[in-house]
Each structure stands twice: as C-alpha cells, then as structure tokens.
Scaffold this motif. Structure first.
Motif, PDB file in Angstrom:
ATOM      1  N   CYS A   1       6.157   8.058   2.437  1.00 28.94           N
ATOM      2  CA  CYS A   1       5.036   7.296   2.987  1.00 28.94           C
ATOM      3  C   CYS A   1       5.600   6.103   3.735  1.00 28.94           C
ATOM      4  N   GLU A   2       5.116   5.895   4.949  1.00 28.64           N
ATOM      5  CA  GLU A   2       5.591   4.783   5.769  1.00 28.64           C
ATOM      6  C   GLU A   2       4.424   4.116   6.484  1.00 28.64           C
ATOM      7  N   PRO A   3       4.471   2.783   6.627  1.00 35.58           N
ATOM      8  CA  PRO A   3       3.550   2.122   7.556  1.00 35.58           C
ATOM      9  C   PRO A   3       3.846   2.617   8.963  1.00 35.58           C
ATOM     10  N   VAL A   4       2.822   2.820   9.747  1.00 34.76           N
ATOM     11  CA  VAL A   4       3.022   3.307  11.112  1.00 34.76           C
ATOM     12  C   VAL A   4       2.278   2.370  12.078  1.00 34.76           C
ATOM     13  N   GLY A   5       1.944   2.866  13.256  1.00 30.37           N
ATOM     14  CA  GLY A   5       1.235   2.059  14.230  1.00 30.37           C
ATOM     15  C   GLY A   5       2.039   0.843  14.659  1.00 30.37           C
ATOM     16  N   SER A   6       1.325  -0.232  14.984  1.00 34.90           N
ATOM     17  CA  SER A   6       1.984  -1.431  15.488  1.00 34.90           C
ATOM     18  C   SER A   6       2.863  -2.098  14.446  1.00 34.90           C
ATOM     19  N   VAL A   7       2.594  -1.857  13.155  1.00 33.16           N
ATOM     20  CA  VAL A   7       3.480  -2.404  12.112  1.00 33.16           C
ATOM     21  C   VAL A   7       4.867  -1.781  12.237  1.00 33.16           C
ATOM     22  N   ARG A   8       4.926  -0.468  12.369  1.00 34.63           N
ATOM     23  CA  ARG A   8       6.232   0.192  12.449  1.00 34.63           C
ATOM     24  C   ARG A   8       6.936  -0.099  13.768  1.00 34.63           C
ATOM     25  N   ARG A   9       6.165  -0.306  14.819  1.00 31.48           N
ATOM     26  CA  ARG A   9       6.762  -0.682  16.106  1.00 31.48           C
ATOM     27  C   ARG A   9       7.172  -2.156  16.114  1.00 31.48           C
TER      28      ARG A   9
ATOM     29  N   ASP B   1      -1.971   0.929   9.331  1.00 31.61           N
ATOM     30  CA  ASP B   1      -2.001   2.394   9.278  1.00 31.61           C
ATOM     31  C   ASP B   1      -0.804   2.900   8.479  1.00 31.61           C
ATOM     32  N   LEU B   2      -1.044   3.945   7.666  1.00 26.86           N
ATOM     33  CA  LEU B   2       0.015   4.576   6.886  1.00 26.86           C
ATOM     34  C   LEU B   2       0.034   6.066   7.162  1.00 26.86           C
ATOM     35  N   SER B   3       1.229   6.627   7.114  1.00 23.52           N
ATOM     36  CA  SER B   3       1.395   8.074   7.229  1.00 23.52           C
ATOM     37  C   SER B   3       2.196   8.539   6.021  1.00 23.52           C
ATOM     38  N   ALA B   4       1.711   9.600   5.363  1.00 21.28           N
ATOM     39  CA  ALA B   4       2.372  10.083   4.146  1.00 21.28           C
ATOM     40  C   ALA B   4       2.609  11.581   4.236  1.00 21.28           C
ATOM     41  N   ALA B   5       3.589  12.045   3.473  1.00 22.73           N
ATOM     42  CA  ALA B   5       3.839  13.472   3.290  1.00 22.73           C
ATOM     43  C   ALA B   5       3.660  13.786   1.818  1.00 22.73           C
ATOM     44  N   SER B   6       2.848  14.804   1.511  1.00 18.62           N
ATOM     45  CA  SER B   6       2.570  15.094   0.106  1.00 18.62           C
ATOM     46  C   SER B   6       2.128  16.543  -0.069  1.00 18.62           C
ATOM     47  N   THR B   7       2.509  17.100  -1.218  1.00 20.51           N
ATOM     48  CA  THR B   7       2.004  18.419  -1.608  1.00 20.51           C
ATOM     49  C   THR B   7       0.703  18.293  -2.390  1.00 20.51           C
ATOM     50  N   ASP B   8       0.305  17.057  -2.692  1.00 22.65           N
ATOM     51  CA  ASP B   8      -0.946  16.792  -3.401  1.00 22.65           C
ATOM     52  C   ASP B   8      -1.677  15.659  -2.681  1.00 22.65           C
ATOM     53  N   PRO B   9      -2.263  15.944  -1.508  1.00 20.29           N
ATOM     54  CA  PRO B   9      -2.856  14.872  -0.701  1.00 20.29           C
ATOM     55  C   PRO B   9      -3.975  14.125  -1.418  1.00 20.29           C
ATOM     56  N   ASP B  10      -4.735  14.802  -2.277  1.00 19.12           N
ATOM     57  CA  ASP B  10      -5.812  14.111  -2.996  1.00 19.12           C
ATOM     58  C   ASP B  10      -5.255  12.993  -3.869  1.00 19.12           C
ATOM     59  N   ALA B  11      -4.095  13.228  -4.504  1.00  8.56           N
ATOM     60  CA  ALA B  11      -3.481  12.200  -5.348  1.00  8.56           C
ATOM     61  C   ALA B  11      -3.008  11.021  -4.505  1.00  8.56           C
TER      62      ALA B  11
ATOM     63  N   PHE C   1      -4.049   5.346  -2.810  1.00  7.81           N
ATOM     64  CA  PHE C   1      -4.335   4.419  -1.715  1.00  7.81           C
ATOM     65  C   PHE C   1      -5.656   3.691  -1.956  1.00  7.81           C
ATOM     66  N   CYS C   2      -6.688   4.440  -2.305  1.00  9.24           N
ATOM     67  CA  CYS C   2      -8.028   3.862  -2.437  1.00  9.24           C
ATOM     68  C   CYS C   2      -8.182   2.977  -3.672  1.00  9.24           C
ATOM     69  N   THR C   3      -7.325   3.152  -4.652  1.00 10.83           N
ATOM     70  CA  THR C   3      -7.432   2.361  -5.885  1.00 10.83           C
ATOM     71  C   THR C   3      -6.416   1.220  -5.939  1.00 10.83           C
ATOM     72  N   HIS C   4      -5.757   0.934  -4.820  1.00 12.88           N
ATOM     73  CA  HIS C   4      -4.814  -0.176  -4.769  1.00 12.88           C
ATOM     74  C   HIS C   4      -5.563  -1.488  -5.023  1.00 12.88           C
ATOM     75  N   PRO C   5      -4.936  -2.454  -5.700  1.00  7.40           N
ATOM     76  CA  PRO C   5      -5.616  -3.721  -6.004  1.00  7.40           C
ATOM     77  C   PRO C   5      -6.122  -4.489  -4.787  1.00  7.40           C
ATOM     78  N   LEU C   6      -5.524  -4.273  -3.617  1.00  9.02           N
ATOM     79  CA  LEU C   6      -5.975  -4.975  -2.422  1.00  9.02           C
ATOM     80  C   LEU C   6      -7.205  -4.346  -1.776  1.00  9.02           C
TER      81      LEU C   6
ATOM     82  N   LEU D   1       0.833  -1.206   0.000  1.00  9.47           N
ATOM     83  CA  LEU D   1       0.000   0.000   0.000  1.00  9.47           C
ATOM     84  C   LEU D   1       0.865   1.253   0.000  1.00  9.47           C
ATOM     85  N   ALA D   2       1.929   1.232   0.815  1.00  7.11           N
ATOM     86  CA  ALA D   2       2.813   2.394   0.894  1.00  7.11           C
ATOM     87  C   ALA D   2       3.505   2.651  -0.435  1.00  7.11           C
ATOM     88  N   ASP D   3       3.905   1.586  -1.138  1.00 10.39           N
ATOM     89  CA  ASP D   3       4.551   1.760  -2.444  1.00 10.39           C
ATOM     90  C   ASP D   3       3.629   2.493  -3.419  1.00 10.39           C
ATOM     91  N   ALA D   4       2.350   2.159  -3.386  1.00  9.14           N
ATOM     92  CA  ALA D   4       1.398   2.817  -4.284  1.00  9.14           C
ATOM     93  C   ALA D   4       1.284   4.302  -3.964  1.00  9.14           C
TER      94      ALA D   4
END
Length: 598
Positions: free
Chosen positions: A203-211, A220-230, A235-240, A190-193
C-alpha cells in the motif's frame, strides 16, 4: 518574515501518527492558535500574552513535553507555564486538544479564523473586522472592501483592502490544499493501517503526495491485496476517519477528522497483486504523464487499466511499475518527475547518452547553510544546532542569524554579530565532527542596499542575502535590490529568492530570466529553502537555474534543533526539479563547496 509581520519559520506541524502524543511544535501551534482566537475575541491581553509566551517556551524546548511528564517532572517548571496552562497542555498531550481551545474555536466563526491566513491581517485586525463590521466570511470581507466600510476602520485604509483582494485567491487555494509536510504523515498513517490488513501485500500513498507536490488536495492511496474487503475495512476504521462517504468491495472514500490546514478527505483503491504496478502508475499520475506513457504503450497493442496492462483481453505482467514501463520500452520515471509529461523516454534513447538523471537523495547532503540560534529568533544554541546537524550525518553548518533590519527577530548589528562569531569560534572547539561556519542572513533593504557594511560581510564564511520586507515593491525595484546582492563580492547565496509562502503569500515580482542570468554571470548560488511553507526556489525555477549551471543549495532555515529534519522537503523539491547530487552544492564537503564561491 513578511512585509513587517512575523510568520512561523516552519508553519504549524503535521499531526503525530495515531497513538502518539503531540510533539512540542504541535503544542506551540495550538497555544498560538488559542492566543490568536482570544485576541480576536478581545480577551484579556495578559492572558493572550501568557499563551504566546508559553508557545515560545514549548517551541524551543529540547526535550519532548510528553517525556518530561513521563519522568514525573511538572510542566510548571518551564518558564511562563502556570498551573492552568500546564493542565491544558497535559490534556492536549492525552487527547490532542483541550477545552479552552475548543471553546475558543466555537466562539469564533470558521470564516473569521480563515481571515488569519491573509497577509497583513493579524488577529487584532481580524478581530476589528469581526466585532466592528460583523463580517464572518471571506465573501463578507470582499463586500466590506467594495462598499468602503473596511477602509473606514481605524488602522485600515484603501491599500489594506487592495492587498487583501490581491491575496484572496491565493488563500482560497491554500484552504483547498494542504502542504506536503502536513499531508504525507497522514497518508503514511492511513497506509500503515491498510498494510497491516490480512491479504494486503503493498500500500502506498499516490497522487500529488507521491509526486511530492508542494501542496496536496485529498489524500489518495493505492493498495494490492488478495482480500480487498479487509483492506477497505482497515482504511475506513482508521482513527483519523470521521465518516465513510462511499465504499465498495475494493474502494472507499472517507472524510478525515483533522485540524484546519490538513487534507479533509482520503480515497483508497485496491488492486489485485498482479495488477499492482498498473494501479500504482494510474494512481500516481499525473494525467499528462499517464497519457504520454499510454502513447508509448499503444503501438504495442497494450492498454493501461486498473485491472492491469492488457493486450487482446489478456493480462500482461504489470505487478510492478518497472514491468509496465519495460513493456512500453521506456525508462522508469521516478514519481517526482511525473508532474508533467517530461521524462518519458525510450530505453534506446537512454542507451544513446540521453535519459533521466540520477536524482539527489537526502543522504547526499553534507551541510546545511541556513539556520538560526537564540542569538536572533532561533530556539537552539549554537552547540545544540550543531549537535542536531551532526546527529543527521552533516559535516558542516552555517549559523546565519538575522541581520539588524529584522528587529522583531532580534536581528544582529555589526557589534553583536562579531561577538556572535567569536562564540561560534569557541563552539567549534567544543563540537568535534561538525564544522560551524560564521554566517549571516543579511537583508536586502528596500532602498537596494545591504543591511550590513562590506567590511563586516567580508569577514563571514558564508553570507546568504534575502528579501524579507517590501516584497510588494514594483518589479524594477525588486530587480535593483536583487542585482545589488548578486553583484556584491561578499554575497554567496540568495536565500528563499521569491519570499513566497505557499497558499498564503505570493512572491516578489521577479524577472526570473534576468535574475537567473545575472546569478549565473556573478557566480552566486541560489537556495531551495526547505521550510515546508516556502520551498523557494520552486521546482520550475530551480530547474532553470541548474540548466544555467548555477549551483543550488538545499537549506533548512531551521529555527530549532528539530527543524534540521526539514531538509527532507527541500530534497523532494530538488528531485521534482530533476536535480542530481552534482547540481546541489552542499553535497560536497566544505572545501569543495567553498571552491564554488566568488
């Protein structure tokens, strides 16, 4: 192994990244699942055995099945794989499933499938509960225990019901949470997408995955972006993603289309790049750790928010986690140490000689002292296991096939073990670059004796003693058994000490303080078993052991060449325990580790 029942050595594998064909482990898991479902439905036993046999074939296959097909080699060349079964596997490689499996899943209610997680209830017993009592849910199973109808089934009794009740809470937790090894690949996919979306800088997995927690709820994922809608769109159109549950211009929550035992939901929060560090800390948690960090920030008039680190309404540098920790005047804390409030220390304290450890890393490991071959229940030969270890940069391994008590795993008696050791000697000559030690995984029997005589164990390079059977014995007997192993002059290490399976089976009732004290007194090493469903020792007990000066060994318990990579999960567990490379015995070369032994 369980109390008399078999378990996979490494659990069902994580799904492959999107667009990649399932690996051999996934194929084996799906065929085993189908065999279980067919047995529940009382299908033809020859058909059930055929799928189980094929599962073993694919699990032990050195080359990926997808590569065989790509090279034009038919799967029917493989032992026990007929035309129909080969067609099913080909469909699985192409689409991730196949019709026979889906039909079997549809035919068996989800609650019945869940019963397979309960220790002591294999597919045969689950089938009897379903067919003879009409029980379809865990709640119905509880009722059948309460009214005595379960005990009335042939092969059942009052003790079966008591055991099921004792494990229901554990299984329910296992349903709600998934193993880290199954969650992390999904989170990274998901983060790669999101990383590929326009404007995304991180973009990084966070929460208990990162711990790197042992088990995970939602991803849970946390991302930094100048275009958050993109970023949200990617994220929402990922195959999973099966369904978008909620969505704003910078957040989204989705339901995932994955197999049972995987996380079912995922969430993304997108921050501005200048607030990325603050968002990463808040997303990673834990709540206790964040609260402790805020306590250090407060005297400086700083507030930690999703919008960044704020003082008097003004954004303070919070583009990185390091900047946020520096503003608080405390040391940067690795994510694995953020499970609680521990590790939040002032820089001034660090300068006075205290502080956080430099945690062990995967590249520090030089050996693996717990693995199996075809001599017992492994899927690789001695040389194949050695080659897999060498490919990962290891300098030595111990081949530790099962001792004779584990009959279902083709355990070795003294005569077969000595012949096996002679084969190891021969393999050493033919495998330069990695030393192969003559070892044994020796059972600590229910009567508190060891499974092999002293004169045999004395000739081993490495003996790892384990509890496989009788895990539900009273504490006094468990401690008597462990003490026998600890005081043996030939036992080097206690492997997977509690015997637990995360979310499936509780560990033995151990007096941990007395056990650790005795291990320290006798100079016995303790194992962090890296199999994802074990991670045994726990981080808590590994930390307590290290505090007593007990060297810890991170071993894979690999049953196939590909499972040597499981060391990753053991290292994460060691890092959560705060262990340094010095506290992990197999970061040393073999002479250095041997010097630690009795």
């Amino acid at each position: 192994m369980t109390d008399g029942s078999a378990n996979a050595a490494d659990g069902s594998p994580p799904p492959p990244p999107a667009g990649e064909a399932p690996g051999n482990g996934t194929i084996a898991a799906r065929l085993t699942e189908l065999a279980d479902l067919l047995e529940i439905a009382d299908a033809n036993p020859f058909r059930v055995r055929a799928y189980r046999s094929a599962a073993r074939t694919f699990k032990g296959l050195a080359e990926p099945a997808a590569a065989l097909l790509a090279a034009g080699r038919p799967l029917t060349e493989l032992q026990g794989v007929g035309k129909d079964l080969a067609a099913n596997v080909a469909t699985l490689l192409e689409s991730g499933t196949f019709p026979s499996l889906e039909e079997a899943r549809d035919a068996v209610p989800p609650g019945v499938r869940t019963m397979l997680r309960l220790p002591g209830l294999g597919p045969k017993k689950v089938g009897a509960i379903y067919r003879d009592l009409g029980v379809k849910t865990l709640e119905g199973l509880e009722a059948a225990i309460a009214d005595g109808s379960l005990a009335g089934l042939p092969g059942f009794g009052k003790k079966t019901g008591e055991k099921v009740l004792a494990n229901l809470a554990l299984v329910r937790e296992g349903i709600a949470r998934s193993l880290l090894a199954r969650s992390l690949p999904i989170a990274e996919s998901l983060a790669d997408a999101v990383r590929a979306a326009p404007g995304t800088t991180a973009c990084e997995p966070v929460g208990s995955v990162r711990r790197r927690a042992e088990s995970v709820g939602d991803v849970d994922l946390s991302a930094a972006s100048t275009d958050p809608d993109a970023a949200v769109e990617a994220f929402c159109t990922h195959p999973l993603v099966a369904e978008t549950l909620s969505r704003t211009h910078r957040t989204a929550r989705v339901r995932l289309t994955v197999d049972p035992g995987r996380p079912t939901e995922a969430e993304l929060v997108v921050n501005a790049p200048e607030a990325w560090g603050a968002g990463l800390i808040l997303g990673t948690g834990s709540k206790t750790h964040v609260a402790a960090l805020r306590d250090w920030l407060s005297p400086a008039g700083l507030t930690l928010t999703d919008a960044g680190l704020i003082r008097d309404g003004v954004l303070i540098d919070s583009a990185t986690e390091a900047a946020v920790y520096a503003a608080a005047g405390v040391a940067f804390v690795p994510p694995e140490l953020r499970e609680g409030g521990n590790g939040v220390l002032r820089v001034a304290d660090l300068e006075q000689g205290g502080g956080l450890p430099t945690l062990v890393e995967l590249g520090d490991l030089r050996g693996d002292l717990h693995m199996h071959t075809t001599a017992s229940d492994g899927a690789g030969t001695i040389r194949e296991m050695a080659a897999a270890a060498k490919a990962r940069g290891l300098k030595y391994i111990a081949i530790t096939d099962h001792s004779q008590r584990v009959t279902m795993a083709n355990g070795l008696n003294a005569e077969r073990l000595r012949a096996h050791w002679r084969a190891i000697d021969a393999a050493n000559v033919l495998t330069p670059g990695v030393r192969i030690l003559k070892g044994i995984e020796c059972d600590i029997l229910e009567d508190a004796t060891l499974d092999l005589p002293d004169d045999v164990l004395a000739d081993a390079d490495w003996v790892v003693a384990v509890l496989h059977y009788g895990l539900s014995q009273p504490r006094d007997q468990i401690m008597k058994r462990l003490t026998t192993a600890l005081e043996s002059p030939h036992v080097d290490c206690i492997g997977h000490p509690s015997g637990r399976l995360i979310g499936k089976r509780p560990g033995a009732d151990i007096n941990w303080e007395a056990f650790l004290d005795r291990a320290a007194a006798t100079g016995t090493l303790l194992e962090i078993n890296a199999a994802p469903e074990r991670l045994d020792l726990s981080a808590e007990h590994a930390r307590e052991a290290a505090n007593r000066g007990i060297p810890i060994v991170i071993n894979t318990d690999a049953h196939a060449p590909g499972a040597v990579g499981a060391a990753t999960w053991g290292v994460y567990q060691a890092r959560r325990a705060g262990l340094t490379a010095e506290q992990v015995a197999n970061t040393r070369d073999w002479p250095g580790l041997k010097a630690l032994l009795k």
